[in-house]
Design a protein around this motif. Sequence first.
Motif, PDB file in Angstrom:
ATOM      1  N   UNK A  16       0.830  -1.206   0.000  1.00 28.44           N
ATOM      2  CA  UNK A  16       0.000   0.000   0.000  1.00 28.44           C
ATOM      3  C   UNK A  16       0.865   1.258   0.000  1.00 28.44           C
ATOM      4  N   UNK A  17       1.956   1.241   0.759  1.00 25.82           N
ATOM      5  CA  UNK A  17       2.866   2.383   0.752  1.00 25.82           C
ATOM      6  C   UNK A  17       3.483   2.593  -0.624  1.00 25.82           C
ATOM      7  N   UNK A  18       3.825   1.519  -1.296  1.00 25.49           N
ATOM      8  CA  UNK A  18       4.370   1.628  -2.652  1.00 25.49           C
ATOM      9  C   UNK A  18       3.346   2.247  -3.592  1.00 25.49           C
ATOM     10  N   UNK A  19       2.099   1.863  -3.438  1.00 20.86           N
ATOM     11  CA  UNK A  19       1.025   2.415  -4.266  1.00 20.86           C
ATOM     12  C   UNK A  19       0.858   3.919  -4.019  1.00 20.86           C
ATOM     13  N   UNK A  20       0.918   4.320  -2.752  1.00 21.65           N
ATOM     14  CA  UNK A  20       0.792   5.735  -2.404  1.00 21.65           C
ATOM     15  C   UNK A  20       2.015   6.501  -2.895  1.00 21.65           C
ATOM     16  N   UNK A  21       3.167   5.904  -2.772  1.00 20.72           N
ATOM     17  CA  UNK A  21       4.397   6.541  -3.238  1.00 20.72           C
ATOM     18  C   UNK A  21       4.338   6.809  -4.745  1.00 20.72           C
ATOM     19  N   UNK A  22       3.629   5.958  -5.473  1.00 15.05           N
ATOM     20  CA  UNK A  22       3.474   6.114  -6.918  1.00 15.05           C
ATOM     21  C   UNK A  22       2.383   7.134  -7.265  1.00 15.05           C
ATOM     22  N   UNK A  23       1.759   7.747  -6.256  1.00 14.01           N
ATOM     23  CA  UNK A  23       0.764   8.781  -6.513  1.00 14.01           C
ATOM     24  C   UNK A  23      -0.656   8.405  -6.167  1.00 14.01           C
ATOM     25  N   UNK A  24      -0.884   7.173  -5.749  1.00 16.92           N
ATOM     26  CA  UNK A  24      -2.237   6.741  -5.405  1.00 16.92           C
ATOM     27  C   UNK A  24      -2.666   7.206  -4.025  1.00 16.92           C
ATOM     28  N   UNK A  25      -3.904   6.964  -3.716  1.00 14.62           N
ATOM     29  CA  UNK A  25      -4.445   7.264  -2.398  1.00 14.62           C
ATOM     30  C   UNK A  25      -5.199   6.045  -1.899  1.00 14.62           C
ATOM     31  N   UNK A  40       0.055  10.728  -0.810  1.00 11.86           N
ATOM     32  CA  UNK A  40       1.465  11.045  -1.033  1.00 11.86           C
ATOM     33  C   UNK A  40       1.907  12.206  -0.147  1.00 11.86           C
ATOM     34  N   UNK A  41       3.140  12.145   0.317  1.00 16.67           N
ATOM     35  CA  UNK A  41       3.679  13.161   1.206  1.00 16.67           C
ATOM     36  C   UNK A  41       4.050  14.456   0.523  1.00 16.67           C
ATOM     37  N   UNK A  42       4.363  14.405  -0.751  1.00 13.96           N
ATOM     38  CA  UNK A  42       4.765  15.626  -1.440  1.00 13.96           C
ATOM     39  C   UNK A  42       3.538  16.409  -1.891  1.00 13.96           C
ATOM     40  N   UNK A  43       3.681  17.717  -1.948  1.00 14.26           N
ATOM     41  CA  UNK A  43       2.571  18.572  -2.377  1.00 14.26           C
ATOM     42  C   UNK A  43       2.319  18.382  -3.866  1.00 14.26           C
ATOM     43  N   UNK A  44       1.054  18.361  -4.238  1.00 18.99           N
ATOM     44  CA  UNK A  44       0.689  18.252  -5.639  1.00 18.99           C
ATOM     45  C   UNK A  44       0.660  19.638  -6.258  1.00 18.99           C
ATOM     46  N   UNK A  45       0.957  19.701  -7.525  1.00 13.98           N
ATOM     47  CA  UNK A  45       0.779  20.951  -8.239  1.00 13.98           C
ATOM     48  C   UNK A  45      -0.704  21.112  -8.539  1.00 13.98           C
TER      49      UNK A  45
END
Length: 80
Positions: A16-25, A40-45
């Motif tokens: 699940x973390x890998x999925x979120x890291x790839x941009x999923x929720x 994802x931890x990074x801010x989205x544009x």
Amino acid sequence: MKSVSVAEVRAHFSALLAEVEAGGQVAIMRHGKVVARLVPGQAQTALNALEHLWAGDPRTVDLQEPADAPPRPMTSALPW
């Protein structure tokens, strides 16, 4: 957004973390209700956040104000 139970999170946390890291929720459910979300931890544009609103190339979206838009208040046109 993918929904999973707490038991599934325990069993497949790394995946699940890998999925979120790839941009999923992922929504984490307990007794049929969302109790947490993995995002994802990074801010989205802004472009990425609104990408789901249109199909195709987001760079081709016309961002012009429509002709039938309501008039703006006069205070926004004043320089002071």
